[in-house]
Scaffold this motif. Structure first.
Motif, PDB file in Angstrom:
ATOM      1  N   PRO A 277      84.005  10.503  55.509  1.00  0.00           N
ATOM      2  CA  PRO A 277      85.463  10.333  55.407  1.00  0.00           C
ATOM      3  C   PRO A 277      86.239  11.642  55.385  1.00  0.00           C
ATOM      4  O   PRO A 277      87.316  11.734  55.973  1.00  0.00           O
ATOM      5  N   THR A 278      85.701  12.659  54.718  1.00  0.00           N
ATOM      6  CA  THR A 278      86.406  13.940  54.632  1.00  0.00           C
ATOM      7  C   THR A 278      86.676  14.530  56.010  1.00  0.00           C
ATOM      8  O   THR A 278      87.748  15.095  56.262  1.00  0.00           O
ATOM      9  N   MET A 279      85.733  14.402  56.918  1.00  0.00           N
ATOM     10  CA  MET A 279      85.908  14.946  58.266  1.00  0.00           C
ATOM     11  C   MET A 279      87.051  14.258  58.994  1.00  0.00           C
ATOM     12  O   MET A 279      87.871  14.905  59.653  1.00  0.00           O
ATOM     13  N   PHE A 280      87.101  12.931  58.867  1.00  0.00           N
ATOM     14  CA  PHE A 280      88.181  12.199  59.522  1.00  0.00           C
ATOM     15  C   PHE A 280      89.528  12.504  58.861  1.00  0.00           C
ATOM     16  O   PHE A 280      90.559  12.580  59.541  1.00  0.00           O
ATOM     17  N   THR A 281      89.532  12.700  57.551  1.00  0.00           N
ATOM     18  CA  THR A 281      90.769  13.046  56.848  1.00  0.00           C
ATOM     19  C   THR A 281      91.319  14.371  57.356  1.00  0.00           C
ATOM     20  O   THR A 281      92.520  14.512  57.630  1.00  0.00           O
ATOM     21  N   GLU A 282      90.438  15.377  57.493  1.00  0.00           N
ATOM     22  CA  GLU A 282      90.882  16.681  57.974  1.00  0.00           C
ATOM     23  C   GLU A 282      91.289  16.627  59.445  1.00  0.00           C
ATOM     24  O   GLU A 282      92.216  17.327  59.875  1.00  0.00           O
ATOM     25  N   LEU A 315      93.552   5.818  60.391  1.00  0.00           N
ATOM     26  CA  LEU A 315      92.855   5.923  61.669  1.00  0.00           C
ATOM     27  C   LEU A 315      93.367   4.870  62.653  1.00  0.00           C
ATOM     28  O   LEU A 315      93.575   5.156  63.839  1.00  0.00           O
ATOM     29  N   GLU A 316      93.582   3.662  62.154  1.00  0.00           N
ATOM     30  CA  GLU A 316      94.133   2.604  63.015  1.00  0.00           C
ATOM     31  C   GLU A 316      95.525   2.969  63.499  1.00  0.00           C
ATOM     32  O   GLU A 316      95.859   2.773  64.674  1.00  0.00           O
ATOM     33  N   ASP A 317      96.356   3.485  62.591  1.00  0.00           N
ATOM     34  CA  ASP A 317      97.718   3.869  62.958  1.00  0.00           C
ATOM     35  C   ASP A 317      97.718   4.972  64.018  1.00  0.00           C
ATOM     36  O   ASP A 317      98.671   5.091  64.793  1.00  0.00           O
ATOM     37  N   ALA A 318      96.629   5.760  64.043  1.00  0.00           N
ATOM     38  CA  ALA A 318      96.516   6.844  65.027  1.00  0.00           C
ATOM     39  C   ALA A 318      95.942   6.351  66.351  1.00  0.00           C
ATOM     40  O   ALA A 318      95.708   7.151  67.263  1.00  0.00           O
ATOM     41  N   GLY A 319      95.711   5.049  66.454  1.00  0.00           N
ATOM     42  CA  GLY A 319      95.216   4.478  67.700  1.00  0.00           C
ATOM     43  C   GLY A 319      93.711   4.411  67.803  1.00  0.00           C
ATOM     44  O   GLY A 319      93.177   4.108  68.873  1.00  0.00           O
ATOM     45  N   LEU A 320      92.992   4.694  66.702  1.00  0.00           N
ATOM     46  CA  LEU A 320      91.537   4.641  66.701  1.00  0.00           C
ATOM     47  C   LEU A 320      91.063   3.358  66.034  1.00  0.00           C
ATOM     48  O   LEU A 320      91.790   2.733  65.263  1.00  0.00           O
ATOM     49  N   GLU A 321      89.836   2.968  66.339  1.00  0.00           N
ATOM     50  CA  GLU A 321      89.262   1.745  65.766  1.00  0.00           C
ATOM     51  C   GLU A 321      87.986   2.100  65.016  1.00  0.00           C
ATOM     52  O   GLU A 321      86.879   2.006  65.549  1.00  0.00           O
ATOM     53  N   PRO A 322      88.119   2.515  63.759  1.00  0.00           N
ATOM     54  CA  PRO A 322      86.946   2.978  63.002  1.00  0.00           C
ATOM     55  C   PRO A 322      85.964   1.848  62.720  1.00  0.00           C
ATOM     56  O   PRO A 322      86.346   0.703  62.494  1.00  0.00           O
ATOM     57  N   LEU A 323      84.700   2.200  62.731  1.00  0.00           N
ATOM     58  CA  LEU A 323      83.643   1.265  62.391  1.00  0.00           C
ATOM     59  C   LEU A 323      82.967   1.795  61.128  1.00  0.00           C
ATOM     60  O   LEU A 323      82.377   2.869  61.128  1.00  0.00           O
ATOM     61  N   ASN A 324      83.091   1.051  60.045  1.00  0.00           N
ATOM     62  CA  ASN A 324      82.578   1.485  58.749  1.00  0.00           C
ATOM     63  C   ASN A 324      81.076   1.215  58.666  1.00  0.00           C
ATOM     64  O   ASN A 324      80.621   0.111  58.950  1.00  0.00           O
ATOM     65  N   VAL A 325      80.302   2.252  58.285  1.00  0.00           N
ATOM     66  CA  VAL A 325      78.843   2.153  58.267  1.00  0.00           C
ATOM     67  C   VAL A 325      78.322   2.461  56.868  1.00  0.00           C
ATOM     68  O   VAL A 325      78.758   3.424  56.233  1.00  0.00           O
ATOM     69  N   TYR A 326      77.370   1.646  56.420  1.00  0.00           N
ATOM     70  CA  TYR A 326      76.675   1.901  55.162  1.00  0.00           C
ATOM     71  C   TYR A 326      75.206   2.132  55.477  1.00  0.00           C
ATOM     72  O   TYR A 326      74.553   1.273  56.085  1.00  0.00           O
ATOM     73  N   GLY A 327      74.706   3.294  55.111  1.00  0.00           N
ATOM     74  CA  GLY A 327      73.305   3.586  55.372  1.00  0.00           C
ATOM     75  C   GLY A 327      72.767   4.577  54.361  1.00  0.00           C
ATOM     76  O   GLY A 327      73.514   5.195  53.606  1.00  0.00           O
ATOM     77  N   MET A 328      71.460   4.743  54.351  1.00  0.00           N
ATOM     78  CA  MET A 328      70.781   5.685  53.472  1.00  0.00           C
ATOM     79  C   MET A 328      69.602   6.276  54.238  1.00  0.00           C
ATOM     80  O   MET A 328      69.162   5.708  55.244  1.00  0.00           O
ATOM     81  N   THR A 329      69.088   7.387  53.753  1.00  0.00           N
ATOM     82  CA  THR A 329      67.902   7.967  54.379  1.00  0.00           C
ATOM     83  C   THR A 329      66.767   6.959  54.389  1.00  0.00           C
ATOM     84  O   THR A 329      66.031   6.831  55.373  1.00  0.00           O
ATOM     85  N   GLU A 330      66.626   6.225  53.286  1.00  0.00           N
ATOM     86  CA  GLU A 330      65.536   5.266  53.138  1.00  0.00           C
ATOM     87  C   GLU A 330      65.639   4.097  54.118  1.00  0.00           C
ATOM     88  O   GLU A 330      64.684   3.340  54.292  1.00  0.00           O
ATOM     89  N   LEU A 331      66.792   3.933  54.757  1.00  0.00           N
ATOM     90  CA  LEU A 331      67.019   2.842  55.703  1.00  0.00           C
ATOM     91  C   LEU A 331      67.051   3.351  57.142  1.00  0.00           C
ATOM     92  O   LEU A 331      67.448   2.605  58.039  1.00  0.00           O
ATOM     93  N   ALA A 332      66.618   4.586  57.357  1.00  0.00           N
ATOM     94  CA  ALA A 332      66.769   5.236  58.669  1.00  0.00           C
ATOM     95  C   ALA A 332      68.227   5.189  59.098  1.00  0.00           C
ATOM     96  O   ALA A 332      68.541   5.117  60.285  1.00  0.00           O
ATOM     97  N   ALA A 333      69.129   5.179  58.107  1.00  0.00           N
ATOM     98  CA  ALA A 333      70.591   5.208  58.256  1.00  0.00           C
ATOM     99  C   ALA A 333      71.221   3.842  58.487  1.00  0.00           C
ATOM    100  O   ALA A 333      72.449   3.714  58.458  1.00  0.00           O
ATOM    101  N   ALA A 334      70.433   2.802  58.737  1.00  0.00           N
ATOM    102  CA  ALA A 334      70.998   1.508  59.135  1.00  0.00           C
ATOM    103  C   ALA A 334      70.883   0.483  58.014  1.00  0.00           C
ATOM    104  O   ALA A 334      69.810  -0.057  57.762  1.00  0.00           O
ATOM    105  N   GLY A 335      71.999   0.226  57.324  1.00  0.00           N
ATOM    106  CA  GLY A 335      72.033  -0.795  56.286  1.00  0.00           C
ATOM    107  C   GLY A 335      72.995  -1.914  56.619  1.00  0.00           C
ATOM    108  O   GLY A 335      72.597  -3.034  56.915  1.00  0.00           O
TER     109      GLY A 335
END
Length: 522
Positions: A277-282, A315-335
């Motif tokens: 989130p910090t990257m998108f905020t900046e 992000l939506e107001d800026a014309g982007l369509e964010p996709l929220n992801v929940y993952g962990m190292t233990e899940l190979a990033a895919a939760g």
């Protein structure tokens, strides 16, 4: 024909090199290499590693800013059945050494900034290399004087043909078989302050990518920008490894910079990028944000830390369509994931599990299924144990206990409500309160301390500390505490908020009331 998929990343890259040999594979510092060139480079690196004594099961460490070598070296290890170990360059040298000691690598590769700090020492390590062909890195002379060998100079002389595991060369490894089993070892912060080593197999990484492909609906025709750390699972396997090994185009940023990020999104017509989130905020805060053409940016993947509804709305107001992801190292990033079309009704939810992930919600007190409780997950991408058997309590009858507290709504969407153990997530980095408490307890005059994550608009959470002093002790400033802890902790773990109290708030059980401490520091 094989009875199952080839999970090994080298197999995918070799097939892609035959099918799309001239397609751009990697872009770094405006330099481009093709899919075939990438495949040949991984073979040369594998030949080099083999000449250094690397064989199946051996570990190979890489410590660097984001670099093409994160992907190239992983595939080179895959060719030999060796295990790739990326370690964060942001750690203190002493912490890096501890991780090196823990995994006992056969070969170590570092960037010049790390190399100039000196060599690492570990039982079984045969040779250490410094990256010598990165135009954005400083000079390698200090690392060479410390004892490192130049990496590209070492592998240039190899032919890049299919390597062999037989002395007479009759059976070419990778031409007819590809090793399976352990593939990558990544470190993740534990709630007890001790980093846990997550050993991911080729199969688990492959299934993580399969979840992404089906969930995000991308293809190898897409261009991806990598700005998240490649030493973390979100940068390493969060679609990156899949695109690279299957003939897609991966653009790599060495460091995060919001203005540069926007230029690269526009220049390379980037379709997909994972960021915290910090990257998108900046990125949104850049003064000239509206001047960039981001029309190709179809998949802004946001995760690594909770994304607030407010940020998703921006992000939506800026014309982007964010996709929220929940993952962990233990899940190979895919939760779990929340597609953009559900944002109007479920903004802030982590969505539902990926197609090949199964979820349970378990009440921590009763151990029974519940609508609110700890999230347990299982699937072919989910590990079943930590390396060397650490934290065995995280695994129960084939289920992985995430440590995250969630609730489920009537439509099956999951919502994060807390974290068991109070792990702090600051800018996508997991920080153990116990590790920081242990250091601060040694500060002169400290009788008690409580370390918590304090909500922060930019970082999600920041490290806050409440102190109780011994009678007569001098009241320290935040700078005093930061200067002291900097001797023992990485910079991103340093306290950012400090308050001295006469006593710590306690709950009805006589334990520190962490929620009350957060309120006092907010």
């Amino acid at each position: 024909m094989p009875s199952k998929p080839y999970y090994n990343a080298a197999h995918a890259l070799d097939r892609a090199a035959r099918a799309h040999s001239h397609r751009t594979s990697l872009v770094y510092n405006s330099e481009k290499i093709t899919v075939m060139e990438a495949a040949v480079l991984t073979r040369k690196l594998a030949q080099l590693l083999g000449s250094c004594g690397v064989s199946q099961g051996d570990r190979v460490v890489l410590i660097s800013h984001n670099s093409p070598y994160h992907l190239l070296m992983h595939v080179a290890c895959a060719r030999l059945g060796a295990v790739f170990v990326p370690i964060s360059y942001r750690l203190r040298y002493e912490d890096m050494q501890k991780m090196v000691d823990f995994c006992s690598p056969r070969v170590i590769v570092v960037e010049p900034e790390v190399g100039e700090q000196g060599m690492f020492y570990s039982t079984g390590t045969t040779v250490q290399f410094v990256i010598d062909d990165d135009g954005r890195a400083p000079a390698i002379a200090p690392a060479l004087r410390a004892g490192y060998f130049a990496l590209s100079a070492a592998y240039t002389g190899f032919d890049g043909e299919f390597i062999t595991d037989n002395p007479d060369g009759t059976t070419a490894l990778n031409s007819r078989e590809y090793p399976e089993g352990p593939a990558a070892l990544l470190f993740t912060s534990g709630t007890d302050g001790v980093a846990k080593a997550v050993m991911l197999t080729h199969k688990e990484l492959w299934w993580g990518s399969r979840n992404f492909r089906e969930g995000f609906e991308y293809s190898t025709l897409d261009v991806e920008l990598v700005v998240a750390p490649l030493s973390h699972i979100g940068g390493f396997n969060g679609t990156t490894l899949d695109l690279f090994t299957h003939g897609g185009t991966v653009v790599i940023m060495r460091d995060f910079d919001a203005a540069s990020l926007l230029r690269m999104l526009e220049k390379y017509r980037v379709r997909m990028m994972f960021g915290v989130p910090t990257m998108f905020t900046e990125m949104l805060a850049e003064p000239n944000f509206a001047d960039y053409d981001l029309s190709a940016f179809r998949l802004p993947l946001i995760g690594g830390a909770p994304a607030t509804p407010a940020l998703l709305q921006q992000l939506e107001d800026a014309g982007l369509e964010p996709l929220n992801v929940y993952g962990m190292t233990e899940l190979a990033a895919a939760g779990c994931y929340l597609p953009a079309e559900y944002l109007p009704t479920h903004r802030g939810s982590i969505g539902r599990p990926f197609a090949h992930v199964t979820a349970r919600i378990v009440d921590p007190e009763t151990a029974e299924d519940s609508k609110t409780g700890e999230l347990w997950l299982q699937g072919p991408n989910v590990i079943t144990s930590y390396w060397h058997g650490a934290a065995a309590e995280s695994f129960v009858s084939g289920w992985f206990r995430t440590g995250d507290l969630v609730r489920v709504d009537d439509q099956g969407f999951l919502w994060l409500v807390g974290r068991i153990g109070g792990l702090i997530n600051s800018g996508g980095e997991n920080i153990s309160p116990e590790e920081i408490s242990d250091v601060i307890s040694r500060f002169p005059g400290v009788a008690q301390c409580a370390v918590v994550g304090v909500p922060d608009e930019k970082w999600g959470e920041t490290v806050g500390v409440a102190l109780v002093l011994k009678p007569g002790a001098e009241v320290p400033t935040l700078s005093d505490v930061q200067d002291f802890t900097a001797n023992f902790l990485a910079r991103y773990k340093l306290p950012r908020i400090l308050k001295v109290l006469s006593q710590l708030p306690l709950n009805s059980h006589g334990k520190v009331d962490r929620a009350a401490v957060v309120d006092l520091l907010s």
